[in-house]
Scaffold this motif. Structure first.
Motif, PDB file in Angstrom:
ATOM      1  N   ALA A  57      -2.794  -1.429   8.196  1.00  0.00           N
ATOM      2  CA  ALA A  57      -2.785  -0.155   7.470  1.00  0.00           C
ATOM      3  C   ALA A  57      -1.508   0.001   6.651  1.00  0.00           C
ATOM      4  CB  ALA A  57      -2.942   1.006   8.450  1.00  0.00           C
ATOM      5  N   VAL A  58      -0.372  -0.314   7.247  1.00  0.00           N
ATOM      6  CA  VAL A  58       0.906  -0.193   6.533  1.00  0.00           C
ATOM      7  C   VAL A  58       0.956  -1.178   5.367  1.00  0.00           C
ATOM      8  CG1 VAL A  58       3.400  -0.554   6.754  1.00  0.00           C
ATOM      9  CG2 VAL A  58       2.165   0.770   8.486  1.00  0.00           C
ATOM     10  N   LEU A  59       0.513  -2.405   5.583  1.00  0.00           N
ATOM     11  CA  LEU A  59       0.493  -3.393   4.492  1.00  0.00           C
ATOM     12  C   LEU A  59      -0.338  -2.901   3.319  1.00  0.00           C
ATOM     13  CD1 LEU A  59       0.162  -6.703   6.519  1.00  0.00           C
ATOM     14  CD2 LEU A  59       1.943  -6.201   4.835  1.00  0.00           C
ATOM     15  N   TYR A  60      -1.541  -2.395   3.612  1.00  0.00           N
ATOM     16  CA  TYR A  60      -2.410  -1.940   2.520  1.00  0.00           C
ATOM     17  C   TYR A  60      -1.813  -0.725   1.817  1.00  0.00           C
ATOM     18  CZ  TYR A  60      -6.288  -0.634  -0.365  1.00  0.00           C
ATOM     19  OH  TYR A  60      -7.058  -0.327  -1.461  1.00  0.00           O
ATOM     20  N   LEU A  61      -1.405   0.268   2.584  1.00  0.00           N
ATOM     21  CA  LEU A  61      -0.907   1.506   1.972  1.00  0.00           C
ATOM     22  C   LEU A  61       0.380   1.265   1.176  1.00  0.00           C
ATOM     23  CD1 LEU A  61      -1.693   3.921   4.914  1.00  0.00           C
ATOM     24  CD2 LEU A  61      -2.846   3.862   2.693  1.00  0.00           C
ATOM     25  N   ALA A  62       1.319   0.532   1.757  1.00  0.00           N
ATOM     26  CA  ALA A  62       2.579   0.280   1.052  1.00  0.00           C
ATOM     27  C   ALA A  62       2.391  -0.715  -0.082  1.00  0.00           C
ATOM     28  CB  ALA A  62       3.634  -0.218   2.028  1.00  0.00           C
ATOM     29  N   GLY A  63       1.679  -1.795   0.195  1.00  0.00           N
ATOM     30  CA  GLY A  63       1.569  -2.877  -0.773  1.00  0.00           C
ATOM     31  C   GLY A  63       0.538  -2.685  -1.851  1.00  0.00           C
ATOM     32  N   ASN A  64      -0.418  -1.798  -1.643  1.00  0.00           N
ATOM     33  CA  ASN A  64      -1.449  -1.577  -2.652  1.00  0.00           C
ATOM     34  C   ASN A  64      -1.344  -0.197  -3.284  1.00  0.00           C
ATOM     35  OD1 ASN A  64      -3.832  -3.872  -2.688  1.00  0.00           O
ATOM     36  ND2 ASN A  64      -2.584  -3.883  -0.856  1.00  0.00           N
TER      37      ASN A  64
END
Length: 164
Positions: free
Chosen positions: A93-100
């Motif tokens: 979740a953090v990867l998607y929200l921060a990175g996308n």
């Protein structure tokens, strides 16, 4: 929240992250490269058109819908609903929200807005285009990597049960 519902939401998060990461992968590996090979006015005009057309219900449902799913499954992981692998669910979740989402809004969108404001045939347009391509693609590589990494985290969390 039931374990089965959480499992379905994690799977949908994996699919959405992978789909969005795949879209960004296409841009990173060949779309922007093809546009860069065109004369600046044509490349600018094409990218300006892409930036308008991308704001459509299907893309926005995948892009923002996945963000909503990530918020839900992150909350679920923090509340103990992701019994098997809450750390992986939270990481995805953090990867998607921060990175996308964050990278798109702070990196790619400002570049798109600057490109939208120029006349493709102008000298200013050519100068912006020369800076746009490497900067935009750098941020896009981040979106690609984080979207696919998020999909991997969600897939592992969904697929493998916790150790007994």
């Amino acid at each position: 929240m039931g374990e089965r519902l959480m499992s379905v939401l994690v799977l949908l998060s994996a699919l959405g992250s992978g789909l969005v990461g795949g879209i960004f992968f296409a841009f990173s590996t060949f779309v922007l490269g093809a546009l860069a090979r065109l004369p600046a006015p044509q490349g600018i005009a094409a990218m300006q058109s892409i930036n308008i057309v991308v704001i459509n219900p299907l893309f926005m449902a995948a892009f923002m819908g996945t963000a909503v799913l990530c918020i839900i499954v992150a909350a679920g992981a923090l509340l103990g609903w992701a019994e098997a692998h809450p750390t992986l669910v939270l990481a995805g979740a953090v990867l998607y929200l921060a990175g996308n989402i964050v990278v798109t809004m702070t990196g790619n969108v400002p570049l798109n807005n600057a490109l939208a404001a120029v006349d493709p045939a102008s000298a200013e347009g050519a100068a912006i285009w020369a800076r746009y391509i490497p900067s935009w693609n750098l941020w896009n590589h981040v979106r690609t990597a984080t979207g696919l990494a998020a999909a991997g985290c969600f897939t592992i969390a969904w697929r493998w049960p916790a150790a007994a």
